[in-house]
Design an enzyme around this catalytic site. Sequence first.
Site, PDB file in Angstrom:
ATOM      1  N   ASP A 150       1.146  -0.817  -0.312  1.00 24.39           N
ATOM      2  CA  ASP A 150       0.122  -0.132   0.202  1.00 24.39           C
ATOM      3  C   ASP A 150       1.013   1.306  -0.284  1.00 24.39           C
ATOM      4  OD1 ASP A 150      -2.953   1.461  -0.139  1.00 24.39           O
ATOM      5  OD2 ASP A 150      -2.827   1.351   1.976  1.00 24.39           O
ATOM      6  N   HIS A 155       2.272   4.122  -8.977  1.00 21.25           N
ATOM      7  CA  HIS A 155       2.427   2.477  -9.433  1.00 21.25           C
ATOM      8  C   HIS A 155       3.337   1.893 -10.192  1.00 21.25           C
ATOM      9  CE1 HIS A 155      -1.807   2.652  -7.865  1.00 21.25           C
ATOM     10  NE2 HIS A 155      -1.996   3.193  -8.159  1.00 21.25           N
ATOM     11  N   LEU A 159      10.319 -20.421  -5.539  1.00 28.16           N
ATOM     12  CA  LEU A 159       9.210 -19.629  -5.044  1.00 28.16           C
ATOM     13  C   LEU A 159       7.766 -19.662  -5.594  1.00 28.16           C
ATOM     14  CD1 LEU A 159       9.730 -17.553  -2.698  1.00 28.16           C
ATOM     15  CD2 LEU A 159       9.885 -15.595  -4.782  1.00 28.16           C
TER      16      LEU A 159
HETATM   17  C1  IPE Z   1      -4.942  -2.778  -0.186  1.00 29.45           C
HETATM   18  O1  IPE Z   1      -4.761  -1.288  -0.413  1.00 29.45           O
HETATM   19  C2  IPE Z   1      -5.763  -3.000  -1.645  1.00 29.45           C
HETATM   20  C3  IPE Z   1      -4.435  -3.097  -2.678  1.00 29.45           C
HETATM   21  C4  IPE Z   1      -3.103  -2.971  -1.286  1.00 29.45           C
HETATM   22  C5  IPE Z   1      -4.217  -4.631  -3.541  1.00 29.45           C
HETATM   23  P1  IPE Z   1      -6.300  -0.155  -0.295  1.00 29.45           P
HETATM   24  O2  IPE Z   1      -5.420   1.579  -0.714  1.00 29.45           O
HETATM   25  O3  IPE Z   1      -6.923  -0.205  -1.252  1.00 29.45           O
HETATM   26  O4  IPE Z   1      -7.188  -0.442   0.562  1.00 29.45           O
HETATM   27  P2  IPE Z   1      -8.022   0.545   1.475  1.00 29.45           P
HETATM   28  O5  IPE Z   1      -9.310   1.329   0.631  1.00 29.45           O
HETATM   29  O6  IPE Z   1      -7.248   1.877   2.040  1.00 29.45           O
HETATM   30  O7  IPE Z   1      -8.541   0.333   3.112  1.00 29.45           O
HETATM   31  C1  IPE Z   2      -1.640   0.286  -3.132  1.00 30.22           C
HETATM   32  O1  IPE Z   2      -1.632   1.516  -3.787  1.00 30.22           O
HETATM   33  C2  IPE Z   2      -2.093  -0.223  -4.255  1.00 30.22           C
HETATM   34  C3  IPE Z   2      -3.013  -0.540  -4.801  1.00 30.22           C
HETATM   35  C4  IPE Z   2      -4.912  -0.630  -4.489  1.00 30.22           C
HETATM   36  C5  IPE Z   2      -3.775  -1.074  -6.563  1.00 30.22           C
HETATM   37  P1  IPE Z   2      -2.940   2.608  -3.342  1.00 30.22           P
HETATM   38  O2  IPE Z   2      -3.005   2.529  -4.892  1.00 30.22           O
HETATM   39  O3  IPE Z   2      -3.584   2.224  -2.709  1.00 30.22           O
HETATM   40  O4  IPE Z   2      -2.216   3.924  -2.796  1.00 30.22           O
HETATM   41  P2  IPE Z   2      -2.346   5.126  -1.982  1.00 30.22           P
HETATM   42  O5  IPE Z   2      -2.966   4.070  -0.167  1.00 30.22           O
HETATM   43  O6  IPE Z   2      -3.614   5.578  -2.484  1.00 30.22           O
HETATM   44  O7  IPE Z   2      -0.789   5.551  -1.233  1.00 30.22           O
HETATM   45 MG    MG Z   3      -4.119   2.122  -0.633  1.00 27.58          MG
END
Ligand code: IPE
Ligand code: IPE
Ligand code: MG
Length: 224
Positions: free
Chosen positions: A12, A29, A122
């Site tokens: 995240d 990303h 792995l």
């Molecule tokens: C969790 O992250 C999902 C992934 C890392 C793929 P999110 O950014 O979607 O989670 P929330 O919505 O903040 O809980």
């Molecule tokens: C996690 O990073 C990746 C996915 C959920 C695809 P985020 O896109 O949730 O990044 P933040 O949390 O908004 O910074």
């Molecule tokens: Mg996020």
Amino acid sequence: MNPLNHVAIIMDGNGRWGLKYKNSRKAGHKEGINTVEKIIKETIKNKIQYLTLFAFSTENWKRPNKEINYLFNLLETFLEKKIDDFHREEIKLKIIGTKKFSKKLNKLLNNAEKKTCNNKKLQINLALNYGSKSEILNSLKKMNKKRESVNEKNLIKYLYTKDIPDPDLLIRTGNTKRLSNFLLWQLAYSEIFFENKLWPAFNEYDYNKIIKRYKKVKRNFGNV
Ligand code: IPE
Ligand code: IPE
Ligand code: MG
């Protein structure tokens, strides 16, 4: 020292990193892919058998279409570029979640799984369109349909993670302390480490520091 067979990661913080340093969530990303590569390498170095990466949740469909499309294009390019390397490095790729993507991506994922299915170094479980609640519900529905008794053994056999030991260690980057519908059943006894760094800023040193700390934790599993 605790054995470490399975690491699960909620990757995240991409969007926030991108906004902060490049003024675009997309750039975060893209940068996040580099961290994925670093962490895979380090996982192999540490002789860990399973790595489960949360890449897209069932709830992530709520995001703007533009971001979703960008993410899946990134994944396509990554797979096209990397799958031969994975195979050479004896990595097995498994998708956990429901494969409901474009024809092209579905095919790419199926081919990648097929190609690498006998690899033993792995196993990477890539969680895509994955949601733990729907995984568990689906399992209950299957037991019900087959008139099987409802018990742990039967429930587990219909999870995406059947044949995979539960994670020993869960890491969530991005300075947020929640599970976001990830592996709710499987994480029952995992050691959980919340990392402040955003995913693109996370590196092999941070990873090894957590592994070192994990190894020293006293794991009780209810015992004393
Ligand atoms: C969790 O992250 C999902 C992934 C890392 C793929 P999110 O950014 O979607 O989670 P929330 O919505 O903040 O809980
Ligand atoms: C996690 O990073 C990746 C996915 C959920 C695809 P985020 O896109 O949730 O990044 P933040 O949390 O908004 O910074
Ligand atoms: Mg996020």
